[in-house]
Design an enzyme around this catalytic site. Structure first.
Site, PDB file in Angstrom:
ATOM      1  N   ARG A  74       0.711  -1.300   0.064  1.00  0.00           N
ATOM      2  CA  ARG A  74       0.099   0.028  -0.242  1.00  0.00           C
ATOM      3  C   ARG A  74       1.076   1.268   0.057  1.00  0.00           C
ATOM      4  NH1 ARG A  74      -2.108   1.651   4.371  1.00  0.00           N
ATOM      5  NH2 ARG A  74      -2.190  -0.204   5.489  1.00  0.00           N
ATOM      6  N   TYR A 128     -16.754  14.211 -16.894  1.00  0.00           N
ATOM      7  CA  TYR A 128     -17.586  12.832 -16.738  1.00  0.00           C
ATOM      8  C   TYR A 128     -18.614  12.558 -15.595  1.00  0.00           C
ATOM      9  CZ  TYR A 128     -17.453   7.734 -15.619  1.00  0.00           C
ATOM     10  OH  TYR A 128     -17.912   6.589 -15.130  1.00  0.00           O
ATOM     11  N   ASP A 201      -7.895  16.547 -16.278  1.00  0.00           N
ATOM     12  CA  ASP A 201      -8.082  15.086 -16.498  1.00  0.00           C
ATOM     13  C   ASP A 201      -7.809  15.156 -18.255  1.00  0.00           C
ATOM     14  OD1 ASP A 201      -9.277  12.924 -17.451  1.00  0.00           O
ATOM     15  OD2 ASP A 201     -10.856  13.080 -15.985  1.00  0.00           O
ATOM     16  N   LYS A 226      -8.524   3.715 -19.789  1.00  0.00           N
ATOM     17  CA  LYS A 226      -8.980   4.078 -21.345  1.00  0.00           C
ATOM     18  C   LYS A 226      -7.666   4.042 -22.384  1.00  0.00           C
ATOM     19  CE  LYS A 226     -12.650   5.334 -19.240  1.00  0.00           C
ATOM     20  NZ  LYS A 226     -13.532   4.260 -18.668  1.00  0.00           N
TER      21      LYS A 226
HETATM   22  C1  LIG Z   1     -12.974  11.570 -18.611  1.00  0.00           C
HETATM   23  C2  LIG Z   1     -12.973  10.518 -17.638  1.00  0.00           C
HETATM   24  N1  LIG Z   1     -12.411  10.585 -16.294  1.00  0.00           N
HETATM   25  C3  LIG Z   1     -12.346   9.651 -15.525  1.00  0.00           C
HETATM   26  C4  LIG Z   1     -13.030   8.747 -15.610  1.00  0.00           C
HETATM   27  C5  LIG Z   1     -13.248   7.556 -14.667  1.00  0.00           C
HETATM   28  O1  LIG Z   1     -12.261   6.388 -14.914  1.00  0.00           O
HETATM   29  P1  LIG Z   1     -12.482   5.214 -14.248  1.00  0.00           P
HETATM   30  O2  LIG Z   1     -13.701   4.514 -14.890  1.00  0.00           O
HETATM   31  O3  LIG Z   1     -11.361   4.460 -14.563  1.00  0.00           O
HETATM   32  O4  LIG Z   1     -12.656   5.235 -12.708  1.00  0.00           O
HETATM   33  C6  LIG Z   1     -13.590   8.268 -16.860  1.00  0.00           C
HETATM   34  C7  LIG Z   1     -14.410   7.144 -16.947  1.00  0.00           C
HETATM   35  O5  LIG Z   1     -15.190   6.892 -18.303  1.00  0.00           O
HETATM   36  C8  LIG Z   1     -13.460   9.277 -17.936  1.00  0.00           C
HETATM   37  O6  LIG Z   1     -14.198   9.249 -19.179  1.00  0.00           O
END
Ligand SMILES: Cc1ncc(COP(=O)(O)O)c(C=O)c1O
Length: 413
Positions: A74, A128, A201, A226
């Site tokens: 961890r 998101y 992000d 992704k």
């Molecule tokens: C732009 C974006 N940020 C964060 C996330 C969240 O990621 P995770 O599904 O790996 O938790 C997503 C998920 O689709 C996303 O499209």
């Protein structure tokens, strides 16, 4: 290597080699040598499943605790460290911290910059769905003031930052699902003027299109699930930042325990090797898909930063330096609601109606019931996410096969 060091290599080269020599540099894999004692280095980093680590002397274990060495997984793990090193190298960051998911990474980054009761966070309205909910319901209920702003309206962002003096300004480089493009250098300036950290992000854009730290961002976040992973087989998140911010992130991670496992880290390292090839292809095919959809009689608006009709097209050209515009295309079926969209998606034979993006396969998603399901219909309407909207994550298949599949599904409507 032409006398070049790692830092001078292009992104393509770094993606292939980053994190490979981690064990070597730490001396771990050379130590034993082969049967004749000749030192060797595996070309692929090993998977270290061990949860804990023994040292020859208690003094060494104590020193490892003090220096953030390997004492308990961890707190750190060699395979995860190799991944962190690789992603940091791709994003031109000094350090990275891996999390169990993109959401855990976003939460961790917000906590690490000090989002607590009595502080404020300013965030793009277009986010998101789960990120929006994290801010709107969870952080708000814990006493954080949250203000959502239109990210393309710099005056509105500036006014919110001036009023609230937030600990963080959180934006997506390319927003989900409307693909708005954030003017990162300008946003960094606004954030810093008002004492906020800019958290970006960069999931949709990937380091291939843009590296936000070089443009003034303080933390770059990825849902590594992704494009970084790229194969739809691992859930992960990463935050890339400066060495000075590492301790705060590690404090959050060690305490919340939202760690990425070593097997997942290894899969991501494997995915990263082909990141540039995949994203180049996805950008080229996505542009072709967007151009094909735009004049189609059954299609309404098409959202793609590579189209001159996109409101931030010029910004996208400037920010992404001509490398491409991303692999996601969003469009509306003309005059359609949920029923027609479902019929269209049910008729697809190659493109997969599934909830994710950035994979090698083309995935098609209905934002209203998937990525933005947790928002109320009113919240979705306010964002401009309509019931006829479809999001395509273009994969690496032959683009003519993708177009043929879209065409037959549209023709049957
Ligand atoms: C732009 C974006 N940020 C964060 C996330 C969240 O990621 P995770 O599904 O790996 O938790 C997503 C998920 O689709 C996303 O499209």
């Amino acid at each position: 290597m032409n006398g070049k060091d790692f830092a001078d290599w292009s992104l393509e080269t770094r993606a292939v080699h980053a994190g490979r020599v981690e064990g070597d540099r730490k001396g771990g894999d050379r130590k034993g040598g082969d049967r004749k004692g000749r030192p060797y280095v595996p070309t692929v980093p090993p998977i270290h499943p061990s949860v804990t680590y023994a040292y020859e002397r208690m003094e060494d274990l104590d020193a490892a605790f003090a220096a953030g060495g390997y004492v308990y997984t961890r707190h750190g793990n060699p395979t995860v460290a190799a991944l962190e090193e690789a992603v940091a190298a791709l994003e031109d960051g000094e350090t990275a911290v891996a999390f169990a998911s993109g959401m855990a990474a976003i939460h961790g980054a917000l906590l690490a910059v000090g989002a607590r009761a009595g502080t404020a966070v300013v965030a793009a309205r277009d986010l998101y769905g789960a990120t929006y909910v994290l801010l709107d319901r969870f952080l708000r209920s814990q006493g954080v003031s949250v203000r959502f702003v239109e990210v393309t309206d710099l005056a509105a962002v500036e006014a919110a930052c001036a009023e609230l003096r937030p600990v963080a300004l959180l934006v997506e480089t390319v927003s989900n699902p409307l693909l708005k493009v954030a003017d990162l250098p300008a946003l960094a300036e606004v954030a810093h003027q008002h004492g906020a950290a800019l958290l970006v992000d960069n999931t949709f854009a990937t380091p291939y299109l843009v590296r936000p730290l070089a443009l003034g961002a303080d933390m770059v976040i990825h849902s590594a699930t992704k494009y970084l992973g790229g194969h739809g087989d691992v859930l992960a998140g990463v935050v890339v930042t400066s060495a000075a911010r590492r301790e705060a992130l590690m404090d959050v991670l060690k305490t919340t325990g939202a760690n990425l496992g070593p097997l997942e880290a290894w899969l991501l390292l494997r995915g990263l090797r082909t990141l540039v090839l995949r994203v180049q292809r996805q950008c080229a095919s996505a542009l072709a898909v967007a151009q094909w959809l735009e004049p189609h009689p059954r299609v309404g608006r098409v959202f793609y930063p590579g189209l001159p009709s996109h409101p931030q097209h010029e910004l996208a050209v400037r920010l992404f330096g001509g490398r491409g515009f991303g692999g996601i295309v969003t469009f509306e079926l003309k005059g359609a609601g949920r029923e027609e969209v479902f019929r269209f998606m049910d008729r697809l034979r190659l493109c997969i109606p599934a909830t994710s993006l950035g994979d090698v396969q083309t995935l098609v998603l209905y934002p209203a019931h998937s990525s933005h399901r947790s928002l109320s219909p009113e919240e979705r309407a306010a964002l401009g996410i309509t019931d006829g909207m479809v999001r395509i994550s273009v994969g690496i298949e032959a683009v003519e096969d993708i177009l043929a599949d879209l065409s037959q599904a549209l023709d049957q409507l």
